[in-house]
Structures are given as structure tokens and as C-alpha cells.
Write an enzyme that holds these catalytic residues in place. Structure first.
Site, mmCIF file in Angstrom:
data_model
loop_
_atom_site.group_PDB
_atom_site.id
_atom_site.type_symbol
_atom_site.label_atom_id
_atom_site.label_comp_id
_atom_site.label_asym_id
_atom_site.label_seq_id
_atom_site.Cartn_x
_atom_site.Cartn_y
_atom_site.Cartn_z
ATOM 1 N N ARG A 77 -1.657 11.634 -2.243
ATOM 2 C CA ARG A 77 -0.618 12.334 -2.999
ATOM 3 C C ARG A 77 -1.076 12.425 -4.446
ATOM 4 O O ARG A 77 -1.635 11.445 -4.974
ATOM 5 C CB ARG A 77 0.678 11.529 -2.963
ATOM 6 C CG ARG A 77 1.351 11.565 -1.599
ATOM 7 C CD ARG A 77 2.507 12.466 -1.724
ATOM 8 N NE ARG A 77 3.044 12.899 -0.472
ATOM 9 C CZ ARG A 77 4.344 12.880 -0.198
ATOM 10 N NH1 ARG A 77 5.176 12.354 -1.067
ATOM 11 N NH2 ARG A 77 4.799 13.366 0.907
ATOM 12 N N ASP A 110 9.057 5.428 -1.525
ATOM 13 C CA ASP A 110 9.110 6.890 -1.370
ATOM 14 C C ASP A 110 9.002 7.630 -2.684
ATOM 15 O O ASP A 110 9.785 8.555 -2.955
ATOM 16 C CB ASP A 110 10.437 7.283 -0.696
ATOM 17 C CG ASP A 110 10.187 7.685 0.740
ATOM 18 O OD1 ASP A 110 9.069 8.131 1.029
ATOM 19 O OD2 ASP A 110 11.110 7.534 1.562
ATOM 20 N N LYS A 117 -4.719 2.564 -11.572
ATOM 21 C CA LYS A 117 -4.461 1.538 -12.595
ATOM 22 C C LYS A 117 -5.587 1.579 -13.600
ATOM 23 O O LYS A 117 -6.705 1.974 -13.267
ATOM 24 C CB LYS A 117 -4.413 0.145 -11.945
ATOM 25 C CG LYS A 117 -3.664 -0.871 -12.761
ATOM 26 C CD LYS A 117 -2.159 -0.749 -12.583
ATOM 27 C CE LYS A 117 -1.399 -1.752 -13.398
ATOM 28 N NZ LYS A 117 0.018 -1.795 -12.994
#
Ligand code: NAD
Length: 482
Positions: A77, A110, A117
Site C-alpha cells: 500500500r 485498517d 521508519k
């Protein structure tokens, strides 16, 4: 925000797994319960890329060399999301472990981001504000050059040693480099409100810890499994680390839920008071004196970490990783551990604690409040509109009308709580809180459902990893390019 001495040295002395090894072992324990195609498990577990950068900055008369990292864990994503840490002990493995936790955390709650990071190996306390601004802007420039800073691809946030101020500097650097990017302010979250930030972000991680604990106490079976009963009121809590996350979590639990904070552990020692500490007063003392020593109305103990082993209902590590390791785990007397920090319990300690019947609410769920509100901030920046701006007045007028009808029907006998809740202002802060509470409640219900339904899932941590891996795998299997 402050820098810190080296982390995890006691865990190293006890030959525990490193932070990265611990996260991997926790991942593997859960992945073994799934039937994923060969190779996919490794694809999900490993960091996709790590950028290490060295750059020098001219400070005063001399040049100083700095070393930093940004790891991208999973790009299933986009953008990937995760904090930037300023700490002298920062290293690549730690950054990779934290990036991996971010992917799993986003999946658990979600939030439609992959994990990332970053870190800079500096102690921010050693630099002036002006120097820190130069260093931060230069680091942002280096990240931008390689697409490790972008509203569409990689969006940092605060972590240990950084805060809203650093995020504003990063945003300003990006905006200067990309004046034609209308979504520039979405390149980083955790910004000050006046620089495109969102109400409620500063305290979001601590607020999420509070909501997570409140949800735990709504499930009597879980409360019984922890050897406790009742709700948060009167529960004895020990908090390690009174920084952003620890301070807000402790303050909300004390002031809003009636919990008793019986010990606070900081770098110079611990404060103990069985009657409960005032967290605001302790924080004010810490800020004024740089340590806990000298605070009246509590006992001071210079060997702070032994207080981790004190008897209490809830232990909240909110400082650093590897604070509970195989050396002290057998002596932990808390009934439950609420992991506000990332990776505070090593893999070995996790096994010891579970065998001893300790209930752990894992980091990969419990400290997700920060990234959840970061997600709200990012969407606010992309929409260029403050939450509640369009509908607030309309909603208020509607509720006033309905309240008037209700009052007429009930002859002015509307219970105060109902009137208060109907009049609750739909401003940005209340909307953010509502979204965060909903997220934390729902995610807890999902992980506990897995834990309750499957006999082979021994605890909430395994359930949370299982949920995260399943969601990420589903994405790869059904939507990713082949
Ligand atoms: P922070 O720098 O604001 O606070 C850390 C606190 O821990 C400081 O008060 C410091 O003095 C104290 N501390 C350092 N070493 C200690 C020791 N050995 N014993 C006791 N106290 C010690 O950092 P933060 O943002 O509150 O982050 C704390 C933890 O929460 C980290 O693990 C971080 O990765 C995690 N986290 C932070 C966020 C966020 O939004 N800031 C989000 C998710 C997770």
C-alpha cells in the site's frame, strides 16, 4: 522530546534476540499458522529497501557528519508511513524492525499504508534549536532526493526525539523543493496545527493506549484471563517513560478513568506512591529539573528499572525497546502489560511472560493511535479542508431541534448525559477522537476474536500478527502486479 542512552543493553547481556530478531520471531510464530505460498511469507517479512545516508552540515565554524536511515518495509500500500527517530543509539536493524512493525500495525487498524521508519543517529539534546533545524532540513533534502519523502510515496511522522517542530521543518523543506505540489503538506504528519496539522495528533498515541485499555476492560473474559476484575477505576498502574506517549496515556488514565499511577520510571530513577501520583505535577517537575529526583510527595528510587518488577495491575512500558528481557521477565509481578512503546518485550521475555500467565496487549495494536490520527491528518491535507467545517453548524442546528422536541415530549426531563452527548460539538478534535476510538475498539475486537476462535493462537500478539499477515497476503495475492 529527548534523546536517550543506548537501548536494550541488559537484553543483550542476557543474550536475548535483537529487536529485529524478536519482531521476525513473532512474525514467524504467527505465519506458521497460515498456509501461504512459498516466498510470499518472506516477501512480507523482509524490508523492501533501506536507504543509509551520510551528510555533513556546517555548524558554526566546523562541519559535522551525520548518519541516518529510512527503511521501507512493505509497499503493498502506498504511501508507506512511519516515524523518524533522533537517538544516538539508532541503527539500521532497529529502523528495519520499526518499519516492519509499522506495516503490521497499519494492517491491524485498517490504515491503508505500508510501513516505513527513519532515524538519525544524534542526541538532539546536544544541539541548539538552530542547529537542529539545519540538520533536519538537510536530512529531509537527502530523503527527498531518493523519493523517501513524498505525499504519495513516503510520509514520515514524529517518534523518539522528534515532534511537531521537526515535522514542520520537514514539510517546509519539501514545499520549497516542490512548489508545484499542491499536496505538499501531506508529505509528513504530526505537524503543528498552524502548519497543516490536525487537532488531537500530539496526544493520539497515548489516547489510543487509553482507548485500547478501555476496550480490554469491556470484555470480562479478557479481564479475568489477566487475573483482574472490574474496570480501570482504581487499577494500579506503573508507567515507564513520561515522554509524549507515556505522559498522555498516564494522564488520561489517571484523570479520566480513575486509575492510580503508583510508579513512574524515567532515566534518572523512579517515583513511587501507593496512593497515586499526579501525572501533571510529575511532568512539570521533569520538565523543570530534567529528572524525577527531588519531587516531593513520592519516594524516589535511583535504580528506576527495578520498579518495572513492582506489584501492580497494569505495567505500561512507554520508553524504549527491550526493557523486559529474559533477565527481568521472571520477576515481573504486573498482572498485565500494555505495550505503549515499540518492542518493549523481547521474544524470549514474551515466552516467559506467557508461560507465567501474564496478559499482554501488544505494541502492534496498542500504540497504533499515532498512525491512525496521522492517517486522518494526511486525508485532511489532501482534501485541503478541516474536518467538520462544512457540516458542524448544520448538525448543531439539527440536534438543537431534536433536543427541543424531546424536551417537550419528556416535559424537560431529558437526562443530562443524553443532552450533553446530543450537544457534543462536531469539531475537528471530537471527530478525530471519535474516529480513533472507533478504530481502537474495532481492531481490539478483531484480534480478540481470532484469539478466542482459534485454539492454536496462544495470545493477542500472535492474533494481531496473524491478522496483519493475512491482510497483507490477501493484498499481494489478489491485487499486486505479477
Ligand atoms: P519521547 O522521546 O517523547 O519519550 C520517551 C521518554 O522515555 C522520555 O521521557 C525519556 O526520558 C524516557 N526514557 C528514555 N530512556 C529511559 C529509560 N531507560 N528508562 C525510563 N525512561 C526512559 O518518545 P515517544 O514519542 O513518547 O516514544 C516512546 C515509545 O513509543 C517509543 O518506543 C516509540 O517508538 C513509541 N511510539 C511513539 C509514537 C508517537 O506518536 N510518538 C507512536 C507509536 C509508538
Amino acid at each position: 522530546m529527548t534523546g536517550h542512552k543506548k537501548t536494550g543493553h541488559e537484553a543483550v547481556a542476557h543474550k536475548d534476540s535483537s529487536f529485529l530478531q524478536s519482531v521476525d520471531a513473532m512474525f514467524n510464530r504467527a505465519a506458521a499458522l497460515l498456509d501461504l505460498p512459498a516466498g510470499l511469507t518472506e516477501q512480507i517479512r523482509l524490508c523492501n529497501s533501506v536507504y543509509e545516508v551520510r551528510f555533513s552540515v556546517r555548524l558554526g565554524q566546523g562541519w559535522r557528519l551525520f548518519r541516518g536511515w529510512r527503511a521501507t518495509h512493505s509497499e503493498h500500500r502506498l504511501p508507506v508511513k512511519g516515524g523518524i527517530r533522533y537517538a544516538p543509539y539508532a541503527n539500521q536493524q532497529e529502523v528495519e524492525a520499526l518499519a516492519a512493525l509499522m506495516s503490521y500495525k497499519c494492517a491491524v487498524v485498517d490504515v491503508p499504508f505500508g510501513g516505513s521508519k527513519g532515524a538519525l543517529a544524534i542526541d538532539p539534546r546536544e544541539y541548539s534549536r538552530e542547529d537542529l533545524q539545519l540538520i533536519t532540513q538537510r536530512f529531509a533534502l537527502e530523503l527527498d532526493k531518493r523519493d523517501y519523502l513524498s505525499p504519495a510515496l513516503n510520509v514520515p511522522a514524529p517518534d523518539i526525539g522528534t515532534g511537531a517542530r521537526e515535522m514542520a521543518w520537514i514539510a517546509e523543506t519539501y514545499r520549497t523543493l516542490h512548489p508545484d505540489d499542491i499536496d505538499a503538506s501531506a508529505c509528513v504528519t504530526g505537524k503543528p496545527r498552524q502548519a497543516g496539522g490536525i487537532e488531537g495528533r500530539v496526544e493520539a498515541t497515548g489516547r489510543g493506549v487509553q482507548y485500547g485499555l478501555q476496550e480490554f476492560f469491556r470484555h470480562p473474559e479478557d479481564v479475568a484471563a489477566a487475573g483482574l476484575e472490574g474496570g480501570l477505576r482504581g487499577k494500579r498502574v506503573i508507567v515507564q517513560g513520561l515522554g509524549n506517549v507515556g505522559f498522555h496515556a498516564a494522564k488520561f488514565l489517571e484523570e479520566e478513568d480513575g486509575a492510580k499511577i503508583v510508579a513512574v520510571i524515567e532515566r534518572d530513577g523512579a517515583l513511587l506512591n501507593d496512593e497515586g501520583l499526579s501525572i501533571r505535577a510529575v511532568k512539570a517537575h521533569l520538565e523543570e529539573h530534567g529528572g524525577l529526583q527531588g519531587f516531593d510527595s513520592a519516594e524516589f528510587q535511583s535504580d528506576g528499572n527495578t520498579a518495572l518488577e513492582n506489584d501492580c495491575d497494569i505495567l505500561i512500558p512507554a520508553a524504549l525497546e527491550a526493557q523486559i528481557h529474559s533477565g527481568n521477565a521472571p520477576r515481573i509481578r504486573a498482572r498485565m502489560i500494555a505495550e505503549a512503546a515499540n518492542g518493549p518485550v523481547t521474544y524470549e521475555a514474551d515466552e516467559i511472560l506467557r508461560a507465567a500467565g501474564k496478559f499482554i496487549i501488544p505494541d502492534v495494536y496498542l500504540n497504533a493511535g499515532g498512525v491512525t490520527v496521522s492517517y486522518f491528518e494526511w486525508t485532511k491535507n489532501l482534501s485541503h479542508l478541516r474536518f467538520g467545517r462544512m457540516e458542524r453548524r448544520m448538525q448543531a442546528a439539527r440536534w438543537e431541534g431534536e433536543l427541543a422536541v424531546l424536551k417537550k415530549l419528556l416535559k424537560d426531563e431529558v437526562p443530562e448525559a443524553i443532552e450533553k452527548s446530543m450537544r457534543r460539538d462536531q469539531d475537528e478534535l471530537n471527530l478525530v477522537r471519535s474516529g480513533l476510538e472507533d478504530t481502537m475498539r474495532e481492531a481490539y475486537q478483531h484480534i480478540r476474536a481470532l484469539w478466542c476462535e482459534r485454539a492454536d493462537v496462544p495470545d493477542l500478539r500472535t492474533a494481531a500478527f496473524l491478522l496483519a499477515i493475512s491482510k497483507i497476503a490477501d493484498y499481494y495475492l489478489n491485487f499486486a502486479l505479477r
